[in-house]
Design a protein around this motif. Sequence first.
Motif: not given
Length: 255
Positions: A108-116
């Motif tokens: 759960k210690n996760v986030v997304a860049l939504m790209g590169t």
Amino acid sequence: MDKDLKRSIILDNYQNANMKHTSDDSFIKINTRNVSCIDNLDIYLKIEDNIIVDASFEGEACVISISSTNILMNILIGKTKDEARKEKSLIVVEGFMDVIRLYSIGVKNVVALMGTSLTKEQTTLIKRTSTNIILMLDGDNPGKKAIVNVGQILEEENLRVNVVALPEELDPDEYILKYGKENFINLLNNPVEYSEFKINYLKEGKDLTKIDEQSSYVNEVLQELSNIDDDIKKELILKKLEKEFNLDIEFLRNK
């Protein structure tokens, strides 16, 4: 997954979920209470011409909003910040489907860049959340290149950066589906330091049986050493170069 993610993929992944339009009919809402692998997330998708142009999901772990033009990582909302503090690290992935899949196996210690790419705003949010970052971007060439670029930005912010390199050009979602939780956790628990990843990455596309490409590689590694403050790490890298290319270490030190 990026903005070109097709609606059919969502429908395939969440065929057992409850789906309905929101009151203004602009978003499709998916609730995953009936999907056994994912615990109670509300996912909102705005779809134009069968392409997702805006999306968000809400759950116990975090809230992340995405769009094709303005990416917001609301990692200070919900439990993501608490999870990052508990685990003493923050995992950064590319897409929101990767976040959902990791959350489904208890990571759960996760986030997304939504790209590169990494924006200034994202960098600030990441820095506020954890000083120990694990980059787990896609395993294809754009993903590897993004790790090099994003890692450089984060290191310049004095963050500790480690890398999980995924095989077979897989993204985290695909890797978990193919190899399962246990293998994924094993990868997660054995990251490499960013500098080691970058030095290995510099070999890609080079024919190191050729003198000119050996020279190019060694010079690139020596340039990379100028960005490393740890003298012991520098010395270890120099000794690797000495052994691998049969070069005099004093010569390398003086370059």
